[in-house]
Scaffold this motif. Structure first.
Motif, PDB file in Angstrom:
ATOM      1  N   ASN A   1      90.943 -15.768  83.288  1.00 42.71           N
ATOM      2  CA  ASN A   1      90.988 -14.314  83.254  1.00 42.71           C
ATOM      3  C   ASN A   1      91.260 -13.886  81.818  1.00 42.71           C
ATOM      4  O   ASN A   1      92.342 -13.440  81.489  1.00 42.71           O
ATOM      5  CB  ASN A   1      92.092 -13.826  84.196  1.00 42.71           C
ATOM      6  CG  ASN A   1      91.701 -12.561  84.906  1.00 42.71           C
ATOM      7  OD1 ASN A   1      90.574 -12.094  84.792  1.00 42.71           O
ATOM      8  ND2 ASN A   1      92.629 -11.985  85.630  1.00 42.71           N
ATOM      9  N   LYS A   2      90.277 -14.045  80.946  1.00 41.57           N
ATOM     10  CA  LYS A   2      90.449 -13.792  79.520  1.00 41.57           C
ATOM     11  C   LYS A   2      89.624 -12.592  79.078  1.00 41.57           C
ATOM     12  O   LYS A   2      88.590 -12.278  79.657  1.00 41.57           O
ATOM     13  CB  LYS A   2      90.028 -15.012  78.689  1.00 41.57           C
ATOM     14  CG  LYS A   2      90.846 -16.257  78.935  1.00 41.57           C
ATOM     15  CD  LYS A   2      92.310 -16.101  78.647  1.00 41.57           C
ATOM     16  CE  LYS A   2      92.609 -16.131  77.174  1.00 41.57           C
ATOM     17  NZ  LYS A   2      94.025 -16.013  76.865  1.00 41.57           N
ATOM     18  N   GLU A   3      90.128 -11.954  78.037  1.00 39.51           N
ATOM     19  CA  GLU A   3      89.465 -10.800  77.425  1.00 39.51           C
ATOM     20  C   GLU A   3      89.161 -11.151  75.975  1.00 39.51           C
ATOM     21  O   GLU A   3      89.975 -11.769  75.293  1.00 39.51           O
ATOM     22  CB  GLU A   3      90.396  -9.594  77.479  1.00 39.51           C
ATOM     23  CG  GLU A   3      89.926  -8.420  76.665  1.00 39.51           C
ATOM     24  CD  GLU A   3      90.929  -7.281  76.630  1.00 39.51           C
ATOM     25  OE1 GLU A   3      90.689  -6.341  75.871  1.00 39.51           O
ATOM     26  OE2 GLU A   3      91.944  -7.340  77.346  1.00 39.51           O
ATOM     27  N   LEU A   4      87.995 -10.741  75.509  1.00 40.14           N
ATOM     28  CA  LEU A   4      87.642 -10.884  74.101  1.00 40.14           C
ATOM     29  C   LEU A   4      87.484  -9.471  73.544  1.00 40.14           C
ATOM     30  O   LEU A   4      86.748  -8.658  74.106  1.00 40.14           O
ATOM     31  CB  LEU A   4      86.335 -11.656  73.933  1.00 40.14           C
ATOM     32  CG  LEU A   4      85.895 -11.823  72.483  1.00 40.14           C
ATOM     33  CD1 LEU A   4      86.680 -12.947  71.830  1.00 40.14           C
ATOM     34  CD2 LEU A   4      84.419 -12.091  72.381  1.00 40.14           C
ATOM     35  N   ARG A   5      88.209  -9.200  72.456  1.00 42.47           N
ATOM     36  CA  ARG A   5      88.097  -7.908  71.775  1.00 42.47           C
ATOM     37  C   ARG A   5      87.474  -8.118  70.410  1.00 42.47           C
ATOM     38  O   ARG A   5      87.946  -8.941  69.634  1.00 42.47           O
ATOM     39  CB  ARG A   5      89.469  -7.270  71.583  1.00 42.47           C
ATOM     40  CG  ARG A   5      90.062  -6.733  72.839  1.00 42.47           C
ATOM     41  CD  ARG A   5      91.335  -5.990  72.543  1.00 42.47           C
ATOM     42  NE  ARG A   5      91.998  -5.666  73.791  1.00 42.47           N
ATOM     43  CZ  ARG A   5      93.183  -5.112  73.881  1.00 42.47           C
ATOM     44  NH1 ARG A   5      93.868  -4.823  72.782  1.00 42.47           N
ATOM     45  NH2 ARG A   5      93.718  -4.843  75.043  1.00 42.47           N
ATOM     46  N   VAL A   6      86.420  -7.366  70.151  1.00 40.50           N
ATOM     47  CA  VAL A   6      85.768  -7.415  68.848  1.00 40.50           C
ATOM     48  C   VAL A   6      85.866  -6.017  68.261  1.00 40.50           C
ATOM     49  O   VAL A   6      85.373  -5.052  68.839  1.00 40.50           O
ATOM     50  CB  VAL A   6      84.299  -7.851  68.954  1.00 40.50           C
ATOM     51  CG1 VAL A   6      83.651  -7.916  67.579  1.00 40.50           C
ATOM     52  CG2 VAL A   6      84.181  -9.192  69.667  1.00 40.50           C
TER      53      VAL A   6
END
Length: 154
Positions: free
Chosen positions: A128-133
């Motif tokens: 359950n991971k989020e990637l923020r760019v």
């Protein structure tokens, strides 16, 4: 009395459009259907850069960012060694990386950047991971981070 109610209504409307997170003025989040053409190009670039990093989990190969893709800070922090270590850790913990799912764009009015939130999809259901760019006005990645997924932006 009418003036007080009118002022309260105006303040609540203004308060709903922007909020402050960590001392920065953050605008209302923008869903995929509401993104302009310029932001769509930037979103696609953010997607490609983020996917390039997370594909390292599967292949252990990483092509470093160029000056036209990212700021000097991001280039310095995303060395081949660091990205491979993170990829190996995620691969063991979450399985193979599948894809990124765009969730929302949050405009940051303080420093004129856009934060793109993606949900990272892995083999294991517990992943359950989020990637923020974060993309700046020059269309370069100024920050790339991973966090545990939360439905609300923090």
């Amino acid at each position: 009395m009418k003036k007080v109610i009118l002022v309260c209504c105006l303040l609540s409307i203004i308060g709903c459009k922007t909020k402050t997170v960590n001392g920065k003025v953050i605008g209302k989040s923008v869903e995929a259907s509401e993104i302009s053409a310029v932001d769509e190009v930037q979103k696609n670039k953010a997607y490609e850069l983020g996917k390039r990093i997370l594909l390292t989990c599967n292949t252990s190969k990483f092509t470093p960012f160029t000056k036209s893709e990212a700021t000097d800070k991001v280039i310095a922090n995303s060395t081949v060694k660091k990205v491979k270590e993170i990829g190996a850790k995620y691969s063991l913990k979450y399985g193979a990386f599948k894809d990124l799912e765009f969730v929302e764009m949050i405009p940051n009015k303080t420093d004129n950047t856009n934060i793109y939130r993606f949900k990272a999809l892995f083999d294991y259901a517990k992943a359950n991971k989020e990637l923020r760019v974060t993309m700046n006005s020059e269309n370069k990645a100024s920050a790339i981070t991973t966090k545990d997924w939360k439905d609300e932006f923090e």
